[in-house]
Design a protein around this motif. Sequence first.
Motif, PDB file in Angstrom:
ATOM      1  N   LYS A  51       0.809  -1.223   0.000  1.00  0.00           N
ATOM      2  CA  LYS A  51       0.000   0.000   0.000  1.00  0.00           C
ATOM      3  C   LYS A  51       0.844   1.276   0.000  1.00  0.00           C
ATOM      4  O   LYS A  51       0.332   2.354  -0.280  1.00  0.00           O
ATOM      5  CB  LYS A  51      -0.873   0.054   1.267  1.00  0.00           C
ATOM      6  N   ARG A  53       2.014   2.292   2.881  1.00  0.00           N
ATOM      7  CA  ARG A  53       1.390   2.871   4.085  1.00  0.00           C
ATOM      8  C   ARG A  53       2.438   3.146   5.155  1.00  0.00           C
ATOM      9  O   ARG A  53       3.289   2.299   5.425  1.00  0.00           O
ATOM     10  CB  ARG A  53       0.356   1.876   4.620  1.00  0.00           C
ATOM     11  N   SER A 139      -7.943  -0.663   3.978  1.00  0.00           N
ATOM     12  CA  SER A 139      -8.563  -0.529   2.673  1.00  0.00           C
ATOM     13  C   SER A 139      -7.519  -0.878   1.608  1.00  0.00           C
ATOM     14  O   SER A 139      -6.347  -0.537   1.739  1.00  0.00           O
ATOM     15  CB  SER A 139      -9.087   0.893   2.489  1.00  0.00           C
ATOM     16  N   ASN A 141      -6.308  -0.001  -1.173  1.00  0.00           N
ATOM     17  CA  ASN A 141      -5.890   1.015  -2.147  1.00  0.00           C
ATOM     18  C   ASN A 141      -4.434   1.390  -1.896  1.00  0.00           C
ATOM     19  O   ASN A 141      -3.898   1.128  -0.808  1.00  0.00           O
ATOM     20  CB  ASN A 141      -6.754   2.272  -1.983  1.00  0.00           C
ATOM     21  N   SER A 147     -10.564   4.893  -1.261  1.00  0.00           N
ATOM     22  CA  SER A 147     -10.690   3.464  -0.957  1.00  0.00           C
ATOM     23  C   SER A 147     -11.412   2.748  -2.106  1.00  0.00           C
ATOM     24  O   SER A 147     -12.228   3.339  -2.798  1.00  0.00           O
ATOM     25  CB  SER A 147     -11.469   3.284   0.344  1.00  0.00           C
ATOM     26  N   HIS A 229      -5.631  11.836   2.344  1.00  0.00           N
ATOM     27  CA  HIS A 229      -6.506  10.695   2.153  1.00  0.00           C
ATOM     28  C   HIS A 229      -7.447  10.944   0.991  1.00  0.00           C
ATOM     29  O   HIS A 229      -7.815  12.082   0.732  1.00  0.00           O
ATOM     30  CB  HIS A 229      -7.349  10.518   3.416  1.00  0.00           C
TER      31      HIS A 229
HETATM   32 MG    MG Z   1      -7.767   3.319   4.406  1.00  0.00          MG
END
Ligand code: MG
Length: 333
Positions: A51, A53, A139, A141, A147, A229
């Motif tokens: 991701k 992330r 999520s 994405n 998302s 986001h």
């Molecule tokens: Mg998320």
Amino acid sequence: METKILTPQQIATAAKLIQAGQLVAFPTETVYGLGADATNPTAVKQVYAAKGRPSDNPLIVHVSDIAMVQQFAAVIPPVAQQLMEQFWPGSLTIILPVKPGSLDRVVTGGLTTVAFRLPANEVTRALIRQAGVPLVGPSANTSGKPSPTTAQHVAHDLNGKIAAIVDDGPTKVGVESTVIDLSTSHPAILRPGAITKAQLATIVGDLNVDHHHVDAKETPKAPGMKYTHYSPKATVIQVADADWNLVREQVANDATVGILAFDRQVAAFTSLKTYSLGTDVTSASARLFAGLRYFDDLPEIKTIYVATVPVTGLGAAYMNRLNKSAGGQWFKK
Ligand code: MG
Ligand code: TXA
């Protein structure tokens, strides 16, 4: 790696991949999640990598029954038990103190708490049962993007980076679960979702709402709240109901503009690219992310004007996501 698209009938294949430490995207009623065995830190690390992330943003642990929560929560207070009985399976994530040593810090982002959710999608509950372990599931994405509400959205972002996607069609709710923190003496909503504040208040009583905007220097209660986001490539602008006539006067012939709005509003923009949010807040929530992604595939679109709704009930969740994707920007007269 080639990313396999699996049907709901192929859950056994998906469960084997999870047990082998692979990543499998799964459907839920809210958005698609990126699944890995929550008890396998090596697999969970790959979720962050796929991701892009930040590693301090903890993951939700998806379970197939309340007994699974007991393995990983230090305690389930009576109010948490009541919420689980009332709203699970469903769009509610509950944060509890983690049972020390039961989950790696890569799952919790180093916090002493952990988030749990029992999703309503039956295919995914069967997947968790067959895998025999809970699944982490952010999520599915690329970090920062809207998302995914279809398997195609997941493939767009993660094709080649994950082992498989279980395709169960478009999700119904379209915005992520409500997150409630029950790890302190003051219950708080950290993220609004389809389970509303009013519904929660019937069980929890007085509730803090803690999803105000925080800047990078503050430490928000839900670490995910400090990151950008739901951002498509184009600039997003929120439009108040009363301002659509003015918007039309200003941009009706501007081909760099996209319109993401209710049927009654898009009807006035015959010469522009539009995407319908349907007729009410339920359809709007289900379609918001798909609409933002639709304009990502149209390189000429530089600005997206998006319809707003009153901040109440499900509208609080819709407006929270839209406001983030717009970076707080509104159409000004
Ligand atoms: Mg998320
Ligand atoms: O509907 C959903 O919740 C979807 C589906 C796939 O279940 N999942 C989802 O996960 O939205 P994610 O990772 O995109 O969002 C989880 C949010 C993040 O803002 C994260 O910071 C917060 O929950 N969170 C997770 N664990 C937490 C914890 N222990 N304390 C505070 N916030 C937490």
